[in-house]
Design a protein around this motif. Structure first.
Motif, short mmCIF file in Angstrom:
data_model
loop_
_atom_site.label_atom_id
_atom_site.label_comp_id
_atom_site.label_asym_id
_atom_site.label_seq_id
_atom_site.Cartn_x
_atom_site.Cartn_y
_atom_site.Cartn_z
N SER A 531 0.86 -1.19 0.00
CA SER A 531 0.00 0.00 0.00
C SER A 531 0.89 1.23 0.00
N ASP A 534 2.52 1.61 3.29
CA ASP A 534 3.74 0.81 3.45
C ASP A 534 4.94 1.53 2.85
N THR A 537 6.09 4.08 5.19
CA THR A 537 6.86 3.44 6.26
C THR A 537 8.28 3.14 5.80
N TRP A 538 8.40 2.53 4.60
CA TRP A 538 9.73 2.23 4.06
C TRP A 538 10.59 3.49 3.95
N SER B 8 14.78 0.27 9.45
CA SER B 8 14.16 0.75 10.69
C SER B 8 13.28 -0.34 11.31
N GLU B 10 10.29 -0.07 12.12
CA GLU B 10 8.97 -0.04 11.46
C GLU B 10 8.99 -0.89 10.19
N VAL B 11 10.09 -0.76 9.42
CA VAL B 11 10.18 -1.53 8.17
C VAL B 11 10.32 -3.02 8.49
N LEU B 14 7.00 -4.23 9.43
CA LEU B 14 6.17 -4.31 8.22
C LEU B 14 6.51 -5.58 7.44
N ARG B 17 5.25 -8.68 9.19
CA ARG B 17 3.81 -8.75 9.39
C ARG B 17 3.12 -9.49 8.25
N GLU B 22 -4.87 -8.78 2.67
CA GLU B 22 -4.50 -9.53 1.46
C GLU B 22 -5.11 -10.93 1.43
N GLN B 185 -7.42 1.09 7.15
CA GLN B 185 -7.73 1.00 5.72
C GLN B 185 -9.21 0.73 5.47
#
Lengths: 552, 290
Positions: A531, A534, A537-538, B8, B10-11, B14, B17, B22, B185
Motif C-alpha cells: 500500500s 507501506d 513506512t519504508w 528501521s 517499522e520496516v 512491516l 507482518r 491480502e 484502511q
C-alpha cells in the motif's frame, strides 16, 4: 563575379530573426519592468509578441505551462491565427481550445493521453492538422533543425530579480526548450510560481529569458509514473517473478529503465523480497533511468540501487530524494535535477534493458498504445524501447543477446514487453492486427503509429511465460513464440502443444516451471510494500503521497 | 563499495507482518479459527451458486462469495462467516446471504442446546447484490433477525479490514454486532462515497478525494466516534488476537443498538445547516459523552 556577390550580400540582411525579435520586444517594453510582465497583461502581450504562422512550443509533459496555454487560448483569433504548435503532451482542454478557435492550426506532438479521443475527432473534422507524431526526444532534436521555435511558452518554480530560473525537481524539458529559442532569436516566455530574491539554485540563466510572468496559480503537474501497490494483481506478480529470473538474472542486467505501469512496479517491489531470496542483490538492477518512483523505495532502502537519473519528478518524493543524494541526481540545495533529454539519451545508449507495458501486441510482436478512435502517441517509449544501433560500448547483458558466431557482430539492448494476455474488462492484449493500422489510415498518417516495432522487441513476458524473440529463427518461429505466451487470445489459440514443446526445448519460450518459478508462490504477500502507507513506512515518513493516493 | 544496510524497526515490523487485508475469504476463516479446526459448510464443491447471475450473463462463484466455516476459537466452538470482496464487490445475493443467516441460526440452535458457539463475521461488502436485489433485501432482513437472536447467547464480532470496506445492508449488520474490529484502511458507512456524490453533488461529497472520504468513514474516524471498538494495524495475527480477547471479555456492558438515545443526543448537538468535517463529529461525540 565580385560585383554579383557583393550585390547579393548587400541585398540580404543576415539578422532578420534578431531584428524581428527586437521589434516585437520593443512593442511590449512599455508594460514591462525589466524582464517582468504584469500578470493581467499576458493575453495582450501574447497578441503583440506573436504573429500568425509563428511556430510556438508550449511546455507540457509532466509539468504544464498552463497559465500560458490558458492565456494563449484567450487571444483574439483575428489577430493571432494559424500558429504552428509544438507540444510534447497534448494533455489539457485549453490545448484543444487553441486549435478549435484557429489560434493554432498545425501541431507536431508526441503524446495525447487524456485528449486522444478529442484529437482524433478534431482531425476528422479538419479542425487540426497533425504534421507528425514524434517521440519526446525527437521533438527536442527537431527544435534545432526543422521545428525551430519563434517562441517558447515554458514554466518554472521560481525566478529571481535578474530573471534566473529555478526549475528544481521538475526541470524536465525547460532547459532544452529555452536553449532552442534563446540562441536563435526566438522569444522565451516563462510563467513562474514565485518571484524571489534568492533562488535555491540556478537551473537556467536569466540571460536566456525574455519575459517572466507570475502564474495565477502554481503550474499544473502530474505524478504520471506513481503507482499504488494496492492495485498490483497476482498475475502481475507471477510475470514479475519470471522476468526477474528469466531476464534480469539470466542476462545479468545491471542498468535499466522501467516504463509506466503496474507490471514493472511489481518487479520493483519484488526485488527486496523475491530477488533477495534468490541472492541477486548487487548482481542486478543497480543503475536506473527512472523518475523517482515511490515503488523503488524498498529496493533503495534495502541497498539494491546505486543510482537513479530521472526524466521528471514524482510529486511527494521531494523530501525522500533530498535525503538520498547518493542515489538521485540532486543540486547542492537537495532538490532533484531531472532532465528529460539527457535521461532519454541515457535510456537509449547507456542502459542495457527497457521493460514496459503496452496496450496491444500483434502476432509478430509489434506493439502500440494507439487503439480504436484514439490518437494517443507514444511519449518516450519508442526510444527507450528500441535497440540503439549507434551504441559501441559492451556490457555482459548487451553481449548476451548475440546469437551468431560471425566475426563481425553487435550486441543488443534488451527490450522487454511485460503484459497480461487480457486487459481489464476481458479485452485481449494480443491481436491479429494492431488498431494502429486502421487509425493511421483514418487519420491519413503516412505510416501506422507503431510504438515499438517487433524487430526491436527482444522478450515478451506474460503470465503464461516468456518469449525470447531475439532467439527466434525467422518470422514463422517469432509468430509461434508470441502465440505460445499469448494465452487464450485469438493469437494464442493458434499455438499447438507440439510447437510449444519444441520452442521450450530450444529455449525460445520458457514457462514458469522452466524458470524455477512456482505459480502458487505468486501472491501479494511477496510484495515488499502492499500500500502507499507501506511505502511511507519504508521511506521513514519522508515520502508524502499526493492526496489521490492517500486514504489518511 | 558496500554499505551496511540498517532497516528501521517499522520496516522490519512491516516485513515480518502478515497482512489480513491480502487474505481471501477462505484464508481469513482459516486465520481466525484455531489451527486444524477449520471445517467448511456448503463449500465450493457443494456448488450452491447464484441461480440469478447466469441469467444476466455473469459468471458465478462456487461459494457465492461467502465462506462459512465451523471450528474453534480459543478452544471454544465457533463459526466464522467471511465475505469475499473480490466477487461481485462482496454483494449480498440470495445464496451468500442465506448461508450467512443459516449459519447464525445454527449457531443459535447450538447455543440453545448448551453448546456455547461463538460467531465472527468478516465483512467485505458493497451491500445488496443489485442483480438479485429483492432476494438480497429479504435475506438481509433474516440476517439481522438471526444476529439479534444469536447475540443473546454469545458475543458476535464483526471484523472489517478492507480493501472493499462495509457498506449498505451490511453496515447495519455491523451496527448489530457486540464488537466491531476495524483497520485504518477499512471503511464503514451506509452509503458509498460515489452514491453520496451522485445523489447530493460534489459540493456535499467528493468521492475521488480519498483523504476526505477516509476522514468521514475510515477506520480511525469510526473508532474515534464509537462505531468501532478496536482499531488495528493490518496484521493477521493481531486480528486473531483481538477477536480472542474480545470473546474472553464477554458481552459488552451495553450493546451499541441499546445506546440509541446517546447517538440521538449527539446528532442533535450538530447544526444540520452547517457543513460538518470529521473533526466536528468527533467534537460533538466528545461533548455528549453520556
Amino acid at each position: 563575379m565580385d560585383v554579383a556577390t557583393s550585390e547579393v550580400a548587400g541585398a540580404r540582411s543576415w539578422s532578420t530573426r534578431r531584428e524581428g525579435k527586437q521589434r516585437r520586444m520593443a512593442l511590449v517594453s512599455p508594460w514591462m519592468n525589466g524582464k517582468f510582465l504584469p500578470q493581467k497583461k499576458i493575453v495582450e502581450a501574447l497578441e503583440t509578441l506573436l504573429v500568425p504562422g509563428d511556430r510556438v512550443v508550449i511546455e507540457s509533459v509532466q509539468k504544464q505551462a498552463d497559465f500560458l496555454s490558458r492565456s494563449l487560448a484567450k487571444v483574439n483569433p483575428k489577430k493571432i491565427h494559424d500558429l504552428k504548435a509544438v507540444i510534447w503532451a497534448i494533455a489539457r482542454p485549453d490545448h484543444m481550445e487553441i486549435f478549435e478557435q484557429g489560434i493554432a492550426s498545425e501541431v507536431d506532438f508526441s503524446f495525447a493521453g487524456p485528449q486522444s479521443l478529442r484529437l482524433a475527432q478534431m482531425l476528422e473534422d479538419g479542425q487540426i492538422k497533425v504534421n507528425s507524431i514524434n517521440t519526446y526526444v525527437e521533438l527536442s532534436a527537431r527544435m534545432f533543425v526543422d521545428l525551430i521555435p519563434n517562441a517558447v511558452l515554458v514554466c518554472a518554480d521560481m525566478a529571481d530579480r535578474e530573471g534566473n530560473l529555478y526549475t528544481g525537481a521538475n526541470t524536465e524539458d525547460t532547459p532544452s526548450m529555452v536553449e532552442a529559442a534563446a540562441f536563435r532569436d526566438g522569444i522565451v516566455i516563462v510563467q513562474v510560481n514565485q518571484i524571489v530574491d534568492k533562488l535555491p539554485r540556478v537551473d537556467i540563466p536569466g540571460g536566456w529569458i525574455d519575459v517572466i510572468v507570475e502564474g495565477d496559480r502554481p503550474y499544473a503537474k502530474e505524478p504520471i509514473q506513481t503507482r499504488d501497490p494496492k492495485d498490483i494483481k497476482e498475475l502481475q506478480i507471477l510475470t514479475a517473478m519470471m522476468v526477474i529470473r528469466g531476464v534480469y538474472e539470466r542476462h545479468q542486467v545491471t542498468s535499466l529503465n522501467h516504463g509506466v505501469g503496474f507490471d514493472t512496479a511489481a518487479i520493483e517491489l519484488l526485488l527486496p523480497t523475491y530477488g533477495g531470496k534468490l541472492g541477486l542483490k548487487g548482481k542486478i538492477c543497480r543503475n536506473w533511468i527512472l523518475n523517482p518512483q515511490p515503488t523503488l523505495i524498498p529496493a533503495i532502502e534495502s541497498g539494491w540501487v546505486e543510482s537513479v537519473h530521472s526524466f521528471g519528478n514524482e510529486d511527494g518524493m521531494e523530501k525522500y530524494v533530498a535525503a538520498r543524494p547518493d542515489i538521485y541526481f540532486t543540486g547542492p540545495d537537495g532538490s532533484l535535477r531531472s532532465n528529460r533529454v539527457f535521461c532519454q539519451l541515457a535510456g537509449h545508449y547507456a542502459v542495457d534493458l527497457f521493460a514496459g507495458s503496452t496496450l496491444q501486441i500483434d502476432a509478430e510482436g509489434n506493439s502500440s498504445t494507439v487503439t480504436k478512435g484514439r490518437i494517443a502517441g507514444f511519449g518516450g517509449a519508442p526510444n527507450l524501447g528500441s535497440d540503439a544501433r549507434g551504441r559501441r560500448h559492451p556490457s555482459a547483458a548487451w553481449l548476451s543477446l548475440i546469437t551468431s558466431d560471425d566475426a563481425i557482430v553487435r550486441g543488443r539492448k534488451l527490450c522487454v514487453q511485460v503484459v497480461e494476455t487480457f486487459k481489464a474488462g476481458g479485452v485481449p492484449l494480443f491481436v491479429e492486427t494492431l488498431d494502429a493500422v486502421q487509425v493511421g489510415k483514418d487519420a491519413k498518417l503516412p505510416i501506422a503509429p507503431v510504438m515499438i516495432y517487433g524487430d526491436d522487441v527482444s522478450h515478451v513476458a506474460t503470465e503464461e511465460g516468456i518469449a525470447y524473440l531475439y532467439k527466434a529463427d525467422g518470422m514463422e518461429e517469432r509468430r509461434a513464440a508470441v502465440a505460445a505466451i499469448a494465452g487464450v487470445t485469438k493469437v494464442g489459440l493458434k499455438s499447438t502443444a507440439k510447437q510449444v514443446k519444441a520452442l521450450r526445448e530450444k529455449g525460445v519460450v520458457a514457462y514458469p516451471e522452466d524458470l524455477g518459478v512456482r505459480r502458487s508462490d505468486a501472491n501479494r504477500s511477496l510484495l515488499s510494500a502492499r500500500s502507499m502507507k507501506d511505502l511511507v513506512t519504508w521511506s521513514g515518513g519522508l515520502y508524502e503521497p499526493p492526496a489521490r493516493f492517500r486514504s489518511w | 563499495m558496500t554499505f551496511e544496510i540498517t532497516l528501521s524497526d517499522e520496516v522490519l515490523a512491516l516485513s515480518a507482518r502478515r497482512s489480513y487485508i491480502e487474505l481471501n475469504a477462505r484464508a481469513r476463516a482459516l486465520q481466525l479459527l484455531d489451527d486444524g479446526t477449520f471445517h467448511e459448510l456448503l463449500g465450493p464443491f457443494d456448488r450452491v451458486e447464484s441461480p440469478w447471475l447466469p441469467m444476466q450473463g455473469i459468471v458465478t462463484q462456487s461459494d457465492d462469495g461467502c465462506v462459512v466455516a465451523k471450528g474453534k476459537i480459543d478452544g471454544q466452538p465457533a463459526v466464522v462467516i467471511a465475505m469475499e470482496g473480490k466477487f461481485q464487490g462482496g454483494s449480498i445475493g440470495e445464496v451468500c446471504g442465506m448461508k450467512m443467516a443459516e449459519a447464525f441460526r445454527l449457531a443459535r440452535l447450538d447455543n440453545e442446546k448448551g453448546i456455547p458457539t461463538r460467531a465472527v463475521l468478516s465483512l467485505e461488502s458493497g451491500g445488496v447484490r443489485l442483480q438479485e436485489a429483492n432476494m438480497g433485501e429479504l435475506v438481509i432482513a433474516e440476517i439481522y433477525a438471526e444476529m439479534v437472536a444469536l447475540r443473546k447467547h454469545t458475543p458476535l464480532i464483526v471484523v472489517i479490514t478492507g480493501p472493499t470496506g462495509c457498506f449498505g445492508g451490511m453496515s447495519l449488520a455491523a451496527g448489530l454486532a457486540s464488537y466491531v474490529v476495524m483497520t485504518r484502511q477499512a471503511r464503514l458507512s451506509m452509503n458509498g462515497p460515489e452514491v453520496i456524490e451522485l445523489e447530493a453533488g460534489k459540493d456535499e461529497f467528493v468521492a475521488a478525494d480519498k483523504p476526505f472520504v477516509w476522514s468521514v468513514n475510515g477506520g480511525a474516524q469510526r473508532f474515534a466516534t464509537d462505531f468501532a471498538d478496536v482499531l488495528l494495524e493490518d496484521d493477521a495475527d493481531a486480528v486473531t488476537q483481538a477477536v480472542t480477547e474480545l470473546f474472553r471479555k464477554g458481552q459488552p456492558a451495553q450493546l451499541r443498538t441499546d445506546k440509541y438515545e446517546l447517538f440521538i443526543k449527539r446528532l442533535k448537538f450538530l447544526d444540520p445547516a452547517k457543513q460538518w468535517v470529521a473533526e466536528d463529529i468527533r467534537n460533538a461525540w466528545k461533548a455528549v459523552a453520556k
